[in-house]
Enzyme design. Structure first.
Site, PDB file in Angstrom:
ATOM      1  N   ALA A  97       7.441 -30.946   6.580  1.00  0.00           N
ATOM      2  CA  ALA A  97       8.272 -31.893   6.225  1.00  0.00           C
ATOM      3  C   ALA A  97       9.431 -32.003   7.266  1.00  0.00           C
ATOM      4  O   ALA A  97       9.545 -33.262   7.593  1.00  0.00           O
ATOM      5  CB  ALA A  97       9.022 -31.091   4.832  1.00  0.00           C
ATOM      6  N   CYS A 125      19.696 -25.547   8.119  1.00  0.00           N
ATOM      7  CA  CYS A 125      20.322 -26.713   7.546  1.00  0.00           C
ATOM      8  C   CYS A 125      21.731 -26.934   6.885  1.00  0.00           C
ATOM      9  O   CYS A 125      22.698 -27.584   7.208  1.00  0.00           O
ATOM     10  CB  CYS A 125      19.093 -27.403   6.705  1.00  0.00           C
ATOM     11  SG  CYS A 125      18.638 -26.329   5.292  1.00  0.00           S
ATOM     12  N   HIS A 156      21.255 -31.584   1.094  1.00  0.00           N
ATOM     13  CA  HIS A 156      22.104 -30.639   0.456  1.00  0.00           C
ATOM     14  C   HIS A 156      23.550 -31.011   0.249  1.00  0.00           C
ATOM     15  O   HIS A 156      24.069 -31.839   1.197  1.00  0.00           O
ATOM     16  CB  HIS A 156      22.076 -29.257   1.360  1.00  0.00           C
ATOM     17  CG  HIS A 156      20.967 -28.753   1.760  1.00  0.00           C
ATOM     18  ND1 HIS A 156      19.733 -28.864   1.016  1.00  0.00           N
ATOM     19  CD2 HIS A 156      20.462 -27.800   2.667  1.00  0.00           C
ATOM     20  CE1 HIS A 156      18.702 -28.205   1.482  1.00  0.00           C
ATOM     21  NE2 HIS A 156      19.013 -27.445   2.300  1.00  0.00           N
TER      22      HIS A 156
END
Lengths: 347, 347
Positions: free
Chosen positions: A17, A132, A252
């Site tokens: 990904a 992340c 997120h």
């Protein structure tokens, strides 16, 4: 551009990904590439990927594959990085590693370019790309810290499934379809593939991202706590995190409470600082229902901040809502920004 | 049971998401009902609902409909409550109101039976049922406050669409199907039906529940802040809230940070208090991946607590994860518990 040095670049985990997004981001920023070498598991070797209009053959990720590589972007999991990063460095590459393998190693700079670009200079072959959920938070908090000081952070996250890879994206799709059809949802990947129990993520929320540590926090939560302090060079900063996986595909979001050091700071002061901050887009106009969401941030390289408001009890306390695409600024784009900074240093 | 007084009970908003669950809960607890009168808009009048194996005709909600009613459970929106609650009281009914119409009225007790059952006695005809996200939080925090004191609460919520009614549940289903099929998602209801802009909730997160107040907080956030202080009788308690709507159908989850007054409190101390607390189920065993989720709490009347851990910096700080079905303990079941307490007081 014609006199610019061009680099031999390898992507480790080119089919994943984040790996796929790394290719996109290298192209987006026009990174000067002499030759691109996509690396992946033996299983994927021989397949091709598209890059800048050409088909490039994927090679097996093994030590010899790094001969001649100058910059190697790793995103194939911690164990692959532990196995191969030093092999790449030994052969002359600078490694930008997007796994947790070396992040807390005191010899490895952990870098969000908008925050601590200068740390790149201290590298000994490996530069780590932070987690992340950490990246987007420190990108938004550093401008505030720089101007008003910062002594406390409490964050609750709203994290998309793509943080667990392409298989988790497919699992959310499959489970959603099944549940909408009144069928049982099969769970094999989330919350953590290696764990014994798996729970549906479709139409649900899982308060576990990564495995549990001895202290009751998950590894994801400890990453946010420890990496934030390392990147901002603030070992004394109080950071607490609760990390939750949610049924959306990308981005997120974070509900963040902060206490600044200075008194008499207003919401407008924070808005003004963030409006000028690199890589930050202020989306904070509640009268017009303007605030970022995971869907609105998808496929964008910026970090979006909204819902800034003063705590009603603590004079130097503020609440913020921070959203960013976890595969872009949260991973691939930040790694490519580090590569750009290296290229700039070499000029 | 044969000598027990039986009540004429009206449900205002009998066709709504909460109204339907009120009927289920009255049946579940075996509430002593002489006659049930379901009330709804003129449009639904004449239709029937099933209750205890019988078909009961829905009547129009208007002042005269409350003649002879002894207990009236309202859940048809604040404007209906403002219009009809006093009419019901005038005719001799005790009103248990599940809207925000009277919650902060100093003459109206705001009750979570496990927390402040005794406040029911002070009613002047109307008893208010708190906001869903408030109920589950105070149910879990009161036992902690009672034992160790409490001076600070910071909550970030993860709230299901059913809090916005049946139409929002359908909207999430329709949008999910459309997006899985690669089509555009149509948004007409969330975040707030009356607002100008609507955003997709499917595979997304919306940091707006209810309209915005002047201070930058949403009405939902202010409900959590003000109602918590009123129910616990702690006007000095510091409470902050960020409320977020998420793509699941039922249950709200909450990431809650608390600071207790006493020092030397351990995670085990909190677990022990919650294990014994009424209406609370401790699901906190990380070694076995035991923690509550919205799906696991669905259709259950309890409040589930897990992920209890000590803050790493603040000695009297703790983090908790609180989950409950917003239509049951968060609305209908709590209202029915209030009705039960009234029946008990009349014995």
């Amino acid at each position: 551009m014609s006199n610019q040095k061009e680099y031999n670049v390898a992507i480790v985990g080119a089919t994943g990904a984040v790996g796929q997004k790394m290719l996109e981001m290298l192209d987006l920023v026009g990174f000067p590439i002499k030759e691109l070498t996509p690396l992946a598991s033996k299983r994927s070797a021989g397949q091709t990927i598209d890059f800048r209009g050409e088909k490039v053959v994927i090679k097996e990720a093994k030590p010899e594959a790094f001969e001649g590589i100058e910059i190697a972007l790793f995103s194939a999991g911690g164990s692959i990085s532990k196995e191969l990063a030093h092999e790449a460095v030994k052969r002359g590459a600078v490694v930008i590693d997007n796994t947790s393998a070396f992040r807390m190693d005191p010899d490895v700079p952990l870098v969000v370019p908008e925050v601590n670009k200068e740390d790149i200079q201290k590298h000994k072959g490996i530069i780590a790309n932070p987690n992340c959920s950490t990246i987007q938070m420190v990108a938004a908090l550093e401008p505030i810290r720089g101007k008003f000081g910062l002594n406390r952070v409490i964050v609750s996250t709203y994290q998309s499934v793509s943080g667990s890879g392409n298989a988790a994206v497919e699992e959310l799709k499959d489970q959603s379809r099944a549940m909408l059809d009144g069928k049982e949802a099969e769970a094999n990947i989330l919350p953590v593939k290696s764990e014994e129990k798996h729970f549906p993520i479709a139409f649900n929320a899982l308060p576990q991202i990564d495995v549990f540590e001895e202290n009751g926090y998950t590894f994801e939560e400890m990453k946010m706590i420890n990496e934030t302090k390392k990147i901002m060079h603030t070992p004394e900063l109080q950071v607490a995190a609760t990390c939750v996986r949610l049924p959306f595909f990308y981005s997120h979001a974070e509900s963040v409470y902060v206490e600044v050091n200075e008194g008499n700071v207003s919401v407008e002061d924070l808005q003004n600082v963030l409006r000028e901050a690199p890589g930050i887009v202020l989306e904070d106009d509640i009268e017009n229902q303007v605030y970022p969401t995971p869907l609105s941030a998808e496929n964008k390289t910026d970090v979006f901040v909204g819902r800034i408001r003063k705590d009603l009890d603590v004079p130097n306390g503020f609440h913020l809502w921070i959203v960013s695409d976890n595969l872009l600024k949260g991973a691939s784009y930040n790694s490519v920004q580090i590569a750009q900074a290296i290229a700039e240093n070499n000029k």
